[in-house]
Design a protein around this motif. Structure first.
Motif, PDB file in Angstrom:
ATOM      1  N   HIS A 390      76.559  20.999  40.040  1.00 43.28           N
ATOM      2  CA  HIS A 390      77.621  20.659  39.082  1.00 43.28           C
ATOM      3  C   HIS A 390      77.014  20.146  37.778  1.00 43.28           C
ATOM      4  CE1 HIS A 390      81.504  19.236  37.637  1.00 43.28           C
ATOM      5  NE2 HIS A 390      80.926  18.066  37.363  1.00 43.28           N
ATOM      6  N   ALA A 394      77.175  21.841  33.921  1.00 37.01           N
ATOM      7  CA  ALA A 394      77.616  21.049  32.772  1.00 37.01           C
ATOM      8  C   ALA A 394      76.519  20.963  31.712  1.00 37.01           C
ATOM      9  CB  ALA A 394      78.018  19.650  33.233  1.00 37.01           C
ATOM     10  N   THR A 397      76.235  24.360  29.769  1.00 37.61           N
ATOM     11  CA  THR A 397      77.373  24.790  28.957  1.00 37.61           C
ATOM     12  C   THR A 397      77.868  23.737  27.974  1.00 37.61           C
ATOM     13  OG1 THR A 397      78.892  24.072  30.711  1.00 37.61           O
ATOM     14  CG2 THR A 397      78.151  26.373  30.750  1.00 37.61           C
ATOM     15  N   LEU A 398      77.662  22.459  28.288  1.00 38.42           N
ATOM     16  CA  LEU A 398      78.244  21.391  27.469  1.00 38.42           C
ATOM     17  C   LEU A 398      77.210  20.569  26.720  1.00 38.42           C
ATOM     18  CD1 LEU A 398      80.813  20.170  30.165  1.00 38.42           C
ATOM     19  CD2 LEU A 398      81.253  21.728  28.251  1.00 38.42           C
ATOM     20  N   SER A 521      85.565  16.715  24.609  1.00 38.16           N
ATOM     21  CA  SER A 521      86.186  17.994  24.960  1.00 38.16           C
ATOM     22  C   SER A 521      86.737  17.938  26.379  1.00 38.16           C
ATOM     23  CB  SER A 521      85.167  19.129  24.839  1.00 38.16           C
ATOM     24  OG  SER A 521      84.172  19.015  25.832  1.00 38.16           O
ATOM     25  N   GLU A 522      87.810  18.659  26.619  1.00 42.19           N
ATOM     26  CA  GLU A 522      88.466  18.618  27.917  1.00 42.19           C
ATOM     27  C   GLU A 522      87.559  19.100  29.050  1.00 42.19           C
ATOM     28  OE1 GLU A 522      92.484  20.376  30.148  1.00 42.19           O
ATOM     29  OE2 GLU A 522      92.203  20.578  27.971  1.00 42.19           O
ATOM     30  N   PRO A 523      86.803  20.199  28.882  1.00 43.33           N
ATOM     31  CA  PRO A 523      85.908  20.621  29.970  1.00 43.33           C
ATOM     32  C   PRO A 523      84.856  19.568  30.304  1.00 43.33           C
ATOM     33  CG  PRO A 523      86.212  22.394  28.391  1.00 43.33           C
ATOM     34  CD  PRO A 523      86.812  21.174  27.768  1.00 43.33           C
ATOM     35  N   LYS A 526      86.487  16.580  32.173  1.00 49.48           N
ATOM     36  CA  LYS A 526      86.811  16.979  33.541  1.00 49.48           C
ATOM     37  C   LYS A 526      85.557  17.032  34.410  1.00 49.48           C
ATOM     38  CE  LYS A 526      89.253  20.579  36.135  1.00 49.48           C
ATOM     39  NZ  LYS A 526      89.958  21.887  36.039  1.00 49.48           N
ATOM     40  N   ALA A 527      84.479  17.594  33.868  1.00 52.44           N
ATOM     41  CA  ALA A 527      83.214  17.661  34.616  1.00 52.44           C
ATOM     42  C   ALA A 527      82.670  16.268  34.880  1.00 52.44           C
ATOM     43  CB  ALA A 527      82.198  18.498  33.851  1.00 52.44           C
TER      44      ALA A 527
END
Length: 774
Positions: A390, A394, A397-398, A521-523, A526-527
């Motif tokens: 996980h 993250a 991508t983030l 950011s929302e993603p 959430k992560a």
């Protein structure tokens, strides 16, 4: 509080008025300074590599030999062997005096390297001998002639030159590969006390079938690997046991260490942090310059120093399927976490390491900074406490652009991470109540430690310190070596009468820089929530108890003329049997660092002999004399098992490598499947102690180390770390899961206290009976 520097080092633009060139001299100077420091370190590494490459020889001996050959050649003495000077002259373009001197250099270098490599090969062959490990160390015991001769030759070969940290690396032997037959025999003996007759017969049959069938093929591949690689275990152990593990590092892998329990010279958090950080950087400099002497068993047998390379500037980077260890050759900064904010702190300026007083100024600036954390910054480290795949998704991508990428890279590239906690530890007020401190260091609040870093230093508001260390890059003794150096060097005088770090601040040090993040950011939120929930579930399930036992310690064990480690392991076997009503597969870590790139091997303390003694202790009909006889036999068997493990004749690493090969070849083995499905319900480890000459409990008896601990390995088991801290002090760190109805750390600690008292009573009663007979 200084924010991030907005100016760039160099910019170039074309305007209507012509060219526009801007540059920041200060930033360019820092770039220049960093480059100069990097090249100095490269030259130092090259010089050390030459020194280590010719150890146990020395370059001075080459100069002496060269001078002797020059003198002999120009004097006309025909004593140079094999006519080396004449042969060298034949390949040189001239015969002038300069070329003749050069020919003497070639001849001297040839002779010198031949002798050096002969000495290195002899030393390597000698270090393969392990018979000295099995000889009695009881005072007055006879030593075999073979071992005496071996000791004499080893001292002669290794005593020519003072070794550097990595001087013995080329002379260390490779880890030997045991025969399958021997491993099977040891394995069956180790599981006998855990199985009834029917189950033992079943396992024995599987073992014999395995030994006579696919084990032959698997062993051939391991033989090739043992010839080709420097260590046939370590790379696979790091890859499959650590890096491919997808479970969180927090509690499951990382371990912690606690400060000494004596009163400190300062109660100032910033001063203590400054001094400890400075001493850690000094230790790093000793490693870089190889001025740290290798640890020698019996002041004679070197241990592998390979693991020290990744102590600093190291991070475990998450991957989707497997993580990787990334080590940076250099770093001139550390990172600091305080009240949900991250800072970059430069610890080198103007060509030198900052002094403790200067670092204290930086720490005070962080403590006095009133700015709030960025949104979600406070919980950011929960990513490192959650599931690895996980976190990898993250991160990819983030955290691949902008401030997130830059700030994450800053943390990962730092020498280490510092956590300025906003709580008191109060270790000296009640040293027998260390559980809150242990929990803070093991997992904190689940998001205030960067668990990916090689280690985190954690400082309380009342001036105490501890650490949390990642396990992949090295084993606990390396971190213990650093910890002893820091704690005991600090006692030599590090603070003034006001409790501030010694030294004066002539010019302001580089100010700390707040790391900038984009975490809204929302993603990403959430992560982060997912990792945070995982971390909270894990830490809320930890049941940790720390026992400080002061009724006796190493002093009493020495009077009993028994191995202290064997003594404690029998205590744990008796305690577990009383707690669970049965025996279990027990893990004890031992080191294999007498071999190149050696890490650990498993000692299996639950033996036929230990089980017999435990049963005698719970049977009131058994006499004290019989219990003592069984105790001696059990400690002797444990010591033999520990010696086998250290000498490369263990059980579990060999079986592990056979299992890895079987998976590569897609060969199923019911025997190996059963071996690796057995849970280690009792995982134990002795905290390393006394690795430096600075450890001086005679002059500082109050500075007892509390050791450290780790989480349980099995869901229904215990993790037990212990340290024989002094002649009358023992520490036990016991962990388990609260959700398991079969385990309780409190009950297990009570059983340890009971067992310690019962064994002492056994010895005292036995001695009284012997006195009466005499």
């Amino acid at each position: 509080m200084a924010e991030a520097h907005s100016a760039v080092a160099f910019s170039f633009a074309i305007t209507h008025d012509g060219w526009d060139v801007n540059f920041d001299r200060e930033v360019l100077y820092l770039v220049w300074e960093s480059g100069v420091r990097s090249w100095k370190k490269r030259l130092a590494r090259f010089r050390n590599s030459v020194h280590n490459g010719v150890y146990p020889g020395h370059l001075q001996s080459l100069y002496v030999l060269w001078s002797m050959l020059v003198a002999a050649h120009f004097s006309g003495l025909n004593i140079i062997p094999f006519g080396l000077v004449g042969k060298a002259m034949a390949i040189l373009p001239g015969e002038t005096a300069v070329w003749q001197v050069a020919a003497c250099l070639i001849a001297a270098l040839t002779m010198w390297l031949s002798v050096i490599f002969l000495m290195r090969y002899m030393l390597k062959m000698l270090l393969m001998y392990k018979g000295w490990m099995y000889e009695s160390r009881v005072p007055g015991a006879k030593i075999s002639l073979k071992t005496k001769l071996w000791v004499s030759v080893v001292k002669v070969l290794s005593g020519w030159n003072k070794p550097k940290l990595y001087s013995f690396q080329g002379s260390l032997p490779r880890l030997p590969l045991p025969k399958v037959k021997d491993t099977m025999r040891r394995y069956l003996v180790s599981v006998r006390p855990l199985l009834d007759d029917d189950n033992y017969a079943r396992v024995e049959k599987k073992a014999r079938e395995f030994e006579q069938t696919i084990a032959v093929k698997l062993q051939r591949y391991l033989v090739l690997k043992s010839w080709w690689s420097s260590n046939y275990v370590s790379d696979w152990w790091e890859e499959y046991v650590y890096l491919r593990g997808r479970s969180p590092l927090m509690v499951n892998s990382n371990f912690y260490g606690i400060d000494t329990i004596c009163s400190k010279s300062t109660r100032k958090q910033a001063a203590r942090a400054a001094v400890v950080v400075h001493l850690c950087l000094q230790f790093r400099r000793l490693i870089d310059r190889q001025e740290l002497e290798p640890i020698m068993l019996q002041n004679m047998v070197p241990l592998c120093s390979w693991q020290y390379e990744r102590l600093f500037n190291t991070v475990r980077v998450p991957g989707v399927e497997t993580d990787k260890i990334v080590h940076y050759h250099d770093s001139n900064h550390i990172t600091v976490f305080h009240r949900g904010r991250y800072y970059k702190v430069v610890v080198y300026s103007r060509g030198r390491m900052l002094k403790p007083a200067e670092i204290q100024v930086q720490m005070e600036a962080i403590l006095n900074d009133p700015s709030p954390p960025c949104p979600n910054e406070e919980r950011l480290a929960a990513f490192t406490a959650g599931e690895r795949s996980h976190w990898a998704h993250a991160r990819q991508t983030l955290f691949n652009r902008g401030h997130n990428r830059t700030s994450l890279h800053c943390i990962e590239r730092a020498a280490f991470n510092v956590c300025l906690d906003d709580v008191e530890y109060r270790i000296d007020e009640n040293p027998k109540n260390l559980e809150p401190v242990g929990r803070l260091l093991l997992h904190g609040n689940g998001h205030d430690r960067w668990f990916d870093k090689s280690f985190n230093l954690c400082f309380s508001t009342d001036g105490f310190v501890g650490f949390n260390a990642e396990h992949t890059w090295a084993d606990a003794p390396v971190m213990g070596h650093l910890w002893e150096y820091v704690i005991w060097t600090e006692l030599e005088g590090s603070y003034n009468s006001k409790g501030d770090a010694l030294g004066t601040v002539e010019t302001p040090p580089p100010p700390p820089t707040r790391l900038q993040w984009e975490l809204q950011s929302e993603p990403l939120v959430k992560a982060l929530d997912t990792s945070y929930e995982v971390s909270q579930k894990i830490l809320n399930d930890v049941d940790l108890r720390i026992l400080m036992y002061t009724k006796y310690g190493k002093g009493f064990m020495k009077k009993c003329r028994t191995s202290p480690d064997g003594f404690i392991q029998l205590i744990l076997q008796l305690s577990y049997y009383r707690d669970a009503g049965r025996f279990c597969l027990t893990y004890e870590a031992s080191m294999t660092r007498m071999f190149r790139e050696g890490r650990t091997e498993t000692v299996r303390p639950c033996t036929i002999e230990s089980a017999a003694w435990v049963k005698a202790m719970v049977d009131p009909k058994v006499s004290v004399e019989e219990r003592m006889r069984l105790f001696r036999a059990a400690t002797h068997r444990h010591q033999l098992g520990y010696q086998d493990a250290m000498c490369g004749q263990g059980i579990d690493r060999h079986l592990f490598c056979l299992y890895v090969v079987s998976k590569y070849l897609e060969l199923d083995s019911p025997f190996l499947q059963e071996v690796f499905n057995e849970p280690w319900r009792l995982s134990t480890s002795q905290t390393p102690h006394g690795q430096t000459s600075k450890l001086d409990l005679k002059n500082h008896p109050e500075c007892i180390s509390a050791g450290g601990g780790f989480g349980p390995v099995a869901d229904d088991g215990y993790g037990v770390s212990y340290i024989i801290a002094g002649d009358d002090t023992l520490f036990f760190h016991v962990s388990c899961n609260k959700t398991c109805p079969k385990t309780s750390a409190s009950n297990f600690v009570k059983e340890i206290e009971r067992s310690l008292a019962d064994v002492k009573e056994m010895f005292l009663t036995y001695n009284k009976l012997q006195e009466k007979k005499a």
